[in-house]
Design a protein around this motif. Structure first.
Motif, PDB file in Angstrom:
ATOM      1  N   UNK A  83      -8.982  17.692   1.045  1.00  8.50           N
ATOM      2  CA  UNK A  83      -9.104  16.833  -0.140  1.00  8.50           C
ATOM      3  C   UNK A  83      -7.962  17.206  -1.077  1.00  8.50           C
ATOM      4  N   UNK A  84      -6.754  16.849  -0.673  1.00  8.32           N
ATOM      5  CA  UNK A  84      -5.537  17.384  -1.274  1.00  8.32           C
ATOM      6  C   UNK A  84      -5.134  16.690  -2.566  1.00  8.32           C
ATOM      7  N   UNK A  85      -5.608  15.495  -2.776  1.00 10.02           N
ATOM      8  CA  UNK A  85      -5.256  14.693  -3.956  1.00 10.02           C
ATOM      9  C   UNK A  85      -6.558  14.348  -4.662  1.00 10.02           C
ATOM     10  N   UNK A  86      -6.894  15.104  -5.697  1.00 15.03           N
ATOM     11  CA  UNK A  86      -8.194  14.913  -6.344  1.00 15.03           C
ATOM     12  C   UNK A  86      -8.285  13.581  -7.067  1.00 15.03           C
ATOM     13  N   UNK A  87      -7.180  13.089  -7.592  1.00 22.19           N
ATOM     14  CA  UNK A  87      -7.248  11.795  -8.277  1.00 22.19           C
ATOM     15  C   UNK A  87      -7.541  10.669  -7.281  1.00 22.19           C
ATOM     16  N   UNK A  88      -6.920  10.701  -6.112  1.00 24.57           N
ATOM     17  CA  UNK A  88      -7.210   9.694  -5.107  1.00 24.57           C
ATOM     18  C   UNK A  88      -8.635   9.838  -4.588  1.00 24.57           C
ATOM     19  N   UNK A  89      -9.050  11.073  -4.327  1.00 27.38           N
ATOM     20  CA  UNK A  89     -10.413  11.305  -3.858  1.00 27.38           C
ATOM     21  C   UNK A  89     -11.436  10.832  -4.883  1.00 27.38           C
ATOM     22  N   UNK A  92      -4.104  20.151  -6.463  1.00 26.83           N
ATOM     23  CA  UNK A  92      -2.841  20.516  -5.809  1.00 26.83           C
ATOM     24  C   UNK A  92      -1.730  19.498  -6.017  1.00 26.83           C
ATOM     25  N   UNK A  93      -2.085  18.229  -6.134  1.00 27.32           N
ATOM     26  CA  UNK A  93      -1.072  17.193  -6.340  1.00 27.32           C
ATOM     27  C   UNK A  93      -0.392  17.319  -7.691  1.00 27.32           C
ATOM     28  N   UNK A  94      -1.033  17.955  -8.637  1.00 34.57           N
ATOM     29  CA  UNK A  94      -0.484  18.070  -9.978  1.00 34.57           C
ATOM     30  C   UNK A  94       0.089  19.461 -10.252  1.00 34.57           C
ATOM     31  N   UNK A  95       0.174  20.275  -9.212  1.00 36.52           N
ATOM     32  CA  UNK A  95       0.751  21.611  -9.305  1.00 36.52           C
ATOM     33  C   UNK A  95       2.168  21.606  -8.736  1.00 36.52           C
ATOM     34  N   UNK A  96       2.929  22.675  -8.950  1.00 40.43           N
ATOM     35  CA  UNK A  96       4.240  22.768  -8.303  1.00 40.43           C
ATOM     36  C   UNK A  96       4.119  22.823  -6.785  1.00 40.43           C
ATOM     37  N   UNK A 135      -5.214  10.429   1.924  1.00 34.23           N
ATOM     38  CA  UNK A 135      -5.291  11.513   0.930  1.00 34.23           C
ATOM     39  C   UNK A 135      -4.301  12.621   1.263  1.00 34.23           C
ATOM     40  N   UNK A 136      -4.350  13.238   2.452  1.00 33.22           N
ATOM     41  CA  UNK A 136      -3.336  14.250   2.754  1.00 33.22           C
ATOM     42  C   UNK A 136      -1.935  13.683   2.933  1.00 33.22           C
ATOM     43  N   UNK A 137      -1.847  12.429   3.343  1.00 35.87           N
ATOM     44  CA  UNK A 137      -0.517  11.825   3.462  1.00 35.87           C
ATOM     45  C   UNK A 137       0.159  11.739   2.102  1.00 35.87           C
ATOM     46  N   UNK A 138      -0.612  11.425   1.066  1.00 33.40           N
ATOM     47  CA  UNK A 138      -0.038  11.378  -0.279  1.00 33.40           C
ATOM     48  C   UNK A 138       0.477  12.745  -0.700  1.00 33.40           C
ATOM     49  N   UNK A 139      -0.286  13.784  -0.357  1.00 34.73           N
ATOM     50  CA  UNK A 139       0.135  15.144  -0.700  1.00 34.73           C
ATOM     51  C   UNK A 139       1.435  15.505   0.020  1.00 34.73           C
TER      52      UNK A 139
END
Length: 246
Positions: free
Chosen positions: A144-150, A176-180, A201-205
């Motif tokens: 669940x790498x992109x919390x906003x998308x999730x 994680x998407x909003x971190x460095x 979701x992971x593809x966006x990350x």
């Protein structure tokens, strides 16, 4: 696709030992020793379950047993899962990474983090927030790498809202998407047929952080990537060896 849920109740070998890394009942970890563990990095396996208290490390028994059978020493920490209090989970993951390797022994001083689903989110967060020389790499399985998308997709019956207690836009430090970008090698394994955490979701990350490696498994669903009996398991094993330099 109908997801195969059998791995969630399948038993493995009992742990060789258990450790405590804090005073809370959930601040515990199981250890399974591998025959080649002293030469390899320690695997720290973070379970999923959309950060919900009803899902714990027990459903990783078969997975951690299979890893130990392949020679790895594996530690599976439990962590607090308190709706609306994400910092409890994050603090426990950070403490486990800091404390448990010193207690386990039987590894080469390096650590590889492995996480599935919500555990995949946690290891991607840790790749940035808990980076240290001992961290050799991260394997995120259907994360669940992109919390906003999730959050927008309302995955897991609005699990992100339940976890955070607010919109993820208000907690960029947890997403994680909003971190460095991670400074350690990251491999993301994703089933193309995943109905729980869609591949978008992971593809966006991985698009946001192109140094990460995305491996799509064309016939796999959400739970195949943690199932030693699935055709995906060879790819999981190969990724672990690659991150460990074996």
């Amino acid at each position: 696709m109908t997801e195969d849920l059998s791995i969630l109740s399948r038993k493995g070998n009992p742990p060789d030992h258990s450790l405590i890394y804090g005073s809370h009942a959930d601040q515990v970890a199981d250890i399974r020793f591998g025959s080649d563990g002293a030469r390899r990095p320690l695997l720290m396996l973070i379970h999923g379950g959309f950060w919900k208290p009803e899902y714990d490390r027990q459903h990783t028994e078969a997975m951690s047993s299979a890893m130990a059978a392949e020679g790895w020493t594996v530690v599976t920490p439990e962590y607090r899962r308190i709706p609306g209090k994400p910092d409890a989970s994050l603090e426990d993951i950070a403490s486990a990474i800091e404390m448990l390797p010193h207690q386990v022994g039987r590894h080469n001083g390096k650590i590889v983090l492995v996480g599935h689903s919500a555990g995949g989110h946690l290891v991607l967060w840790a790749a940035v927030k808990c980076a240290r020389p001992a961290l050799a790499g991260v394997l995120a399985l259907a994360p669940a790498a992109d919390l906003r998308m999730a959050y927008d997709l309302q995955l897991g019956d609005k699990a992100v809202m339940r976890f955070l207690g607010k919109n993820p836009a208000e907690r960029p430090d947890v997403d994680p998407m909003q971190l460095p970008a991670p400074a350690v090698p990251v491999i993301v394994l994703q089933g193309a047929l995943d109905a729980v955490v869609p591949r978008a979701v992971p593809e966006a990350y991985c698009k946001a952080f192109p140094k990460t490696q995305l491996v799509l498994l064309p016939e796999a669903g959400h739970f195949a990537v943690i199932d030693p009996q699935s055709h995906a398991w060879l790819t999981v094993s190969s990724a672990l060896r690659g991150l460990s330099g074996l």
